[in-house]
Design an enzyme around this catalytic site. Structure first.
Site, short mmCIF file in Angstrom:
data_model
loop_
_atom_site.label_atom_id
_atom_site.label_comp_id
_atom_site.label_asym_id
_atom_site.label_seq_id
_atom_site.Cartn_x
_atom_site.Cartn_y
_atom_site.Cartn_z
N SER A 13 0.83 -1.22 0.00
CA SER A 13 0.00 0.00 0.00
C SER A 13 0.86 1.26 0.00
O SER A 13 0.48 2.27 -0.61
CB SER A 13 -0.97 0.00 1.19
OG SER A 13 -0.31 0.19 2.41
N ARG A 91 13.09 -7.70 4.72
CA ARG A 91 14.38 -8.40 4.82
C ARG A 91 15.44 -7.40 5.26
O ARG A 91 15.42 -6.24 4.82
CB ARG A 91 14.82 -8.99 3.47
CG ARG A 91 13.80 -9.87 2.79
CD ARG A 91 13.38 -11.06 3.59
NE ARG A 91 14.48 -11.96 3.97
CZ ARG A 91 14.35 -12.98 4.80
NH1 ARG A 91 13.19 -13.24 5.36
NH2 ARG A 91 15.39 -13.73 5.08
N HIS A 109 9.09 3.40 8.44
CA HIS A 109 9.04 2.52 9.61
C HIS A 109 7.84 2.93 10.46
O HIS A 109 7.64 4.13 10.71
CB HIS A 109 10.35 2.64 10.41
CG HIS A 109 10.38 1.71 11.58
ND1 HIS A 109 10.59 0.36 11.44
CD2 HIS A 109 10.19 1.93 12.90
CE1 HIS A 109 10.53 -0.21 12.63
NE2 HIS A 109 10.30 0.72 13.54
N THR A 141 20.81 3.49 6.60
CA THR A 141 22.25 3.33 6.85
C THR A 141 22.45 1.91 7.38
O THR A 141 21.47 1.17 7.57
CB THR A 141 22.75 4.36 7.86
OG1 THR A 141 21.99 4.22 9.07
CG2 THR A 141 22.60 5.79 7.34
C1 GAR Z 1 3.92 -0.64 6.70
O1 GAR Z 1 3.20 -0.37 7.87
C2 GAR Z 1 5.38 -0.31 6.89
O2 GAR Z 1 5.60 0.83 7.69
C3 GAR Z 1 5.87 -1.54 7.60
O3 GAR Z 1 5.23 -2.60 6.94
C4 GAR Z 1 3.96 -2.16 6.44
C5 GAR Z 1 3.90 -2.49 4.98
O4 GAR Z 1 2.64 -2.21 4.45
N1 GAR Z 1 7.30 -1.64 7.50
C6 GAR Z 1 8.06 -2.21 8.41
O5 GAR Z 1 7.62 -2.72 9.43
C7 GAR Z 1 9.54 -2.16 8.11
N2 GAR Z 1 10.29 -2.81 9.14
P1 GAR Z 1 2.44 -2.04 2.87
O6 GAR Z 1 3.07 -3.27 2.20
O7 GAR Z 1 0.95 -2.03 2.69
O8 GAR Z 1 3.09 -0.78 2.44
#
Ligand code: GAR
Length: 196
Positions: A13, A91, A109, A141
């Site tokens: 998304s 990953r 994040h 980073t």
């Molecule tokens: C989002 O909430 C993103 O912030 C999180 O995964 C979700 C992906 O949703 N990312 C992490 O946790 C990174 N460590 P999406 O596939 O619908 O964008």
């Protein structure tokens, strides 16, 4: 025009929000979406938007990170992105991979970094009885979820919230924050953006 590649693992998304934003006078365009899971739902969404896609199944590399990253680099190098956006990419990348995109790799994040790097961010915010939660876009980073912050958006934690209700509220803000930060970043502005 800046070329943007997006790495995803799931629904994508945030990738859709980024791709939709890159039209008109926006200084960037999406050139590739890559997933580490061929079944990632975001791949079909990208294809439907006319964006080239690739899948590099990490499970085929059985813990050989170097081989996985070499396979990931092949389509990326062919697409020659100026900017690499991680959007729900789950990953961990090695310092060697990250160095190739130093200063031009972003991540979103789902916490108000430096609080709660890593996983289960919403449950951790609830367990800590935080009054607010949110999301952060930062430069990537070598240290996990610790690069320079490029923007944050905040939401209240409400009575009765669960990790699911809180994550849904934060996700709405992710879709607002990430495109806004990418637009600024692509035009050379790295000043952090603080959304209410
Ligand atoms: C989002 O909430 C993103 O912030 C999180 O995964 C979700 C992906 O949703 N990312 C992490 O946790 C990174 N460590 P999406 O596939 O619908 O964008």
């Amino acid at each position: 025009m800046k070329r943007v590649a997006i790495l995803i693992s799931g629904g994508g998304s945030n990738m859709v929000a980024l791709a939709r934003s890159m039209t008109g006078d926006h200084p960037a365009r999406p050139v590739l979406v890559v997933a580490n899971d061929p079944a990632a739902a975001g791949l079909a969404k990208a294809a439907a938007m006319g964006i080239p896609t690739a899948a590099v199944d990490h499970r085929a590399y059985k813990g050989d990170r170097a081989a996985f990253e070499a396979a990931l680099l092949a389509p990326l190098e062919a697409a020659a992105p100026d900017i690499l956006c991680l959007a729900g990419f789950m990953r961990i990348l090695t310092p060697g991979f990250i160095a190739r995109f130093a200063g031009r790799m972003l991540n979103i994040h789902p916490s108000l970094l430096p609080k709660y790097p890593g996983l289960h961010t919403h449950q951790r915010a609830l367990d800590a009885h935080d009054a607010e939660a949110g999301c952060t876009v930062h430069e990537v980073t070598a240290e996990l979820d610790a690069g320079p912050i490029l923007g944050q958006a905040r939401v209240p934690v409400l009575p009765g919230d669960t990790a699911e209700t809180l994550s849904a509220r934060v996700l709405i803000e992710e879709h607002r924050l990430y495109p806004a930060v990418l637009r600024r970043f692509a035009s050379g502005n790295r000043t952090p953006l603080w959304l209410p």
